[in-house]
Motif scaffolding. Sequence first.
Motif, PDB file in Angstrom:
ATOM      1  N   ARG A 193     -23.795  16.788 -19.224  1.00 25.87           N
ATOM      2  CA  ARG A 193     -23.948  16.326 -20.601  1.00 25.87           C
ATOM      3  C   ARG A 193     -23.814  14.807 -20.612  1.00 25.87           C
ATOM      4  O   ARG A 193     -22.854  14.245 -20.066  1.00 25.87           O
ATOM      5  CB  ARG A 193     -22.878  16.963 -21.487  1.00 25.87           C
ATOM      6  N   VAL A 194     -24.771  14.158 -21.239  1.00 22.16           N
ATOM      7  CA  VAL A 194     -24.757  12.710 -21.371  1.00 22.16           C
ATOM      8  C   VAL A 194     -24.911  12.379 -22.843  1.00 22.16           C
ATOM      9  O   VAL A 194     -25.829  12.886 -23.508  1.00 22.16           O
ATOM     10  CB  VAL A 194     -25.880  12.044 -20.544  1.00 22.16           C
ATOM     11  N   GLY A 195     -23.987  11.543 -23.372  1.00 14.11           N
ATOM     12  CA  GLY A 195     -24.012  11.237 -24.791  1.00 14.11           C
ATOM     13  C   GLY A 195     -23.832   9.760 -25.069  1.00 14.11           C
ATOM     14  O   GLY A 195     -23.335   8.993 -24.241  1.00 14.11           O
ATOM     15  N   PHE A 250     -20.383  14.055 -18.809  1.00 20.01           N
ATOM     16  CA  PHE A 250     -19.601  15.250 -18.500  1.00 20.01           C
ATOM     17  C   PHE A 250     -20.375  16.081 -17.487  1.00 20.01           C
ATOM     18  O   PHE A 250     -21.582  16.263 -17.600  1.00 20.01           O
ATOM     19  CB  PHE A 250     -19.354  16.063 -19.770  1.00 20.01           C
ATOM     20  N   VAL A 251     -19.666  16.594 -16.481  1.00 18.16           N
ATOM     21  CA  VAL A 251     -20.283  17.457 -15.483  1.00 18.16           C
ATOM     22  C   VAL A 251     -19.290  18.560 -15.135  1.00 18.16           C
ATOM     23  O   VAL A 251     -18.077  18.320 -15.055  1.00 18.16           O
ATOM     24  CB  VAL A 251     -20.680  16.656 -14.221  1.00 18.16           C
ATOM     25  N   SER A 252     -19.796  19.763 -14.953  1.00 18.99           N
ATOM     26  CA  SER A 252     -18.921  20.886 -14.613  1.00 18.99           C
ATOM     27  C   SER A 252     -19.654  21.843 -13.686  1.00 18.99           C
ATOM     28  O   SER A 252     -20.874  22.001 -13.762  1.00 18.99           O
ATOM     29  CB  SER A 252     -18.455  21.626 -15.870  1.00 18.99           C
ATOM     30  N   ALA A 290     -27.648  19.905 -20.132  1.00 21.17           N
ATOM     31  CA  ALA A 290     -28.461  20.733 -19.241  1.00 21.17           C
ATOM     32  C   ALA A 290     -27.566  21.752 -18.569  1.00 21.17           C
ATOM     33  O   ALA A 290     -26.455  21.429 -18.130  1.00 21.17           O
ATOM     34  CB  ALA A 290     -29.166  19.872 -18.194  1.00 21.17           C
ATOM     35  N   ARG A 291     -28.069  23.000 -18.499  1.00 24.51           N
ATOM     36  CA  ARG A 291     -27.344  24.080 -17.847  1.00 24.51           C
ATOM     37  C   ARG A 291     -28.202  24.629 -16.712  1.00 24.51           C
ATOM     38  O   ARG A 291     -29.410  24.791 -16.846  1.00 24.51           O
ATOM     39  CB  ARG A 291     -27.012  25.190 -18.844  1.00 24.51           C
ATOM     40  N   TYR A 292     -27.558  24.914 -15.615  1.00 25.16           N
ATOM     41  CA  TYR A 292     -28.276  25.384 -14.430  1.00 25.16           C
ATOM     42  C   TYR A 292     -27.708  26.723 -13.984  1.00 25.16           C
ATOM     43  O   TYR A 292     -26.549  27.036 -14.239  1.00 25.16           O
ATOM     44  CB  TYR A 292     -28.148  24.361 -13.295  1.00 25.16           C
TER      45      TYR A 292
END
Length: 761
Positions: free
Chosen positions: A194-196, A207-209, A759-761
């Motif tokens: 997520r980039v905001g 944000f990265v998970s 984005a979801r992978y």
Amino acid sequence: MTTQPDPRGSRHRRAVAALGALCVLGAPTASAQTAGTVDVDDTHASTQQLPEVQVKSRRLSPAPSVQADAIRSTTTIGAQALQERQPDSVFQMMDEVAGVGVQGGPRNSGMSFNIRGYTDGEDVRVELDGVAKGFEKYRFGGTFIEPELLKAIEVRRGAQIESGAGALGGTVSARTKDAADLLRPGQSWGARTRVGHATNNSETHAFVSLYGRPSERSDVVIARSRRTSNDIALPDGSRLPLSATDAGSSLLKGSWWASDSLKLQASWIAFQDQGLQAYDTTGGQPGAFGQTQRRIQDETLSLQAHWLDEASGREWKTTLGRSRTQVRDHMAKGWSVFSVSAPVDDDIAHDHQTLDTRLTLPLMRSAEADPTDARPSNAGDRPSASGWRLSLHLGLQQGHSERASRRVTGNTAINQALYPDGNNPAQPPGSKDSTGAYAQLALQHGRWQVLPGLRWDRITSRVEGANALLLQQAGQPDRISATRSSPSLTLAHELVPQRWTLFGTWAQAFRPPLLDEAFMRASYGPCNNASLLRLSDGGVPGYARSAQVAPRSGICADFFEPESSRSLQAGVHARLPGVAGPRSALQAKLTAFNDRTVHLLETLMAEPGGSGRLTQPGTEHRWGLELESSLQVEAFSVRLSGHRMQGRTFDGLAEHDLLTVPADRLLLALGWQQPWGDIGLRWQQVWARRYFTDNTRRATARQAGHRLLGVTARWQLQPQLSLDVAADNLANTPHQLDNGFGGPGTDGPGRNVRIALSARY
């Protein structure tokens, strides 16, 4: 006869077919003729034609993103609301909860929770994954939780039996995300980025998970968040000095199902922040004491176990954890009122250890009762039973807190005279040990539910360093203890089963003084002649202005008496499905509360009349109404919440209005959900409030009310890609925030539009 298959109900029809087959196979279709043989003709003769069953399914209305408990003053902010709002702090979500406000702001380090006018750090307990948080520092907030890592925030208003001693205002409990909250159906591993960007202060958020299930009985989450920004822009175009952000957060969490009944979970959460900030971040004029180069490090470790026997309803939960918050301040010469002649370095660290174990034991239930439903808090959400059910809820809680404090200046003479060995007498080091236990019965018969309870607490605080030596020289103890029992009683009655519920709760609680309150030694503290004689208010009757009433040590720890409170709240909860059509549901709750607090700690003073004794005659009385409601109609949702409250306080010499309560507020939120995304509109009315204009707390002025408009939107661009937009103060309305000290509020931020691509992978 044949029917056209219905894909929507195929799963339900398979279940019905399996049940029908089981009935056929289990039915006595023939009598035995001889051992091992069956008469075929008799079997055919006994076969019965089952009637045709047609099963239809419909999509239920989604649950509200902000959910109110039926009989307790508890509100849960869910993952959907957090995603829609895109907050950069948990404080921004508090306008979703009736009866709750934010003290100070808009800096994260300058905000604290205000629940029904209780604003002290000890009045509101803060938890992260069940572990107690807390930080004591002069004019500093001290709650550091990244909202991007959370799946829910639960706000409990008022003293409740599960909360530890001191939480007169309530508890704010945040829970981090699990892999199950992130994985899509059929997925074993996944990732999310997520980039905001925020327009007000040019904030950049990344944000990265990574999350998944290494095995059928385990899952894991790894996440990292980073925020950087410039100073906050005000509605007039100017910038709020010293409000830039450079913060990062991390989450590592894993779960393991040891059996179908036992789940073990561990989480580690870290937060870092640094930059040039105001020394005094709370209050109406942050930065009045100067500026500091600040570095904040916060860590929380939580180990949890949850065991549930669904057959009997027995349940056991345990949390074991530790949290640590460290704040380092460097004030160059001339930067602040503390570094006029030499640079100053402060280093303050707080450590908290938590053990919280809870047990539910069903004692009695009738045949009509659900054996797995022994919880006392969901009376309005379960079917009414005509029989009896009784369960016992037990809890044991232990805590240990330590504070290390050190101040060093660039002047050796000042260090030796004021801060020997780094000891700051105004913020002394020390520790606190707490032990609490409670027992609560939950009895239900028909439409009635009764929950009597009793809580027992013992708290011991101890000071260390130079202040402890002063107390020993004066013949005073270096520790204080308080032991109290706090009863409570809740009654609930379903006027209409599963529809209308009346409820009421009476509870007692207490709060001993904080380490700073009890053991501080300073010219502006509570334990000097000027404060005890109330010289700024004209003096206490019966004493000369030169009278000596303060103890020789200048520390009043053993003269304090714990604050005591009595809380009474009652209301009605309605749950009305189908009120506006077959796919609609209305939930509404109206709560009235009336709280009285005696022996206010800040009112320690010489007893009028000249006896020389010290007393705490201060009282507070607050009362009000809280409204929480939500309506779901097909894809549309409406939320309406707000509060109106007021109070009176007596400071030992005079009575006046209680101005620390949050300003009256009403929030209206509209939402529309579609397969491609959703759109939301928020309108908030905040009414005018009065505040004190000076430190005498006699003269007041009026802070104007305001209206704020907000918009949220989400577009599902692709199955794996979404765009989120959240706008706050869309009309760029000038406004002031609440101030829990009863003074003027600081200016609120101007228009801010947050745009985030996920984005979801």
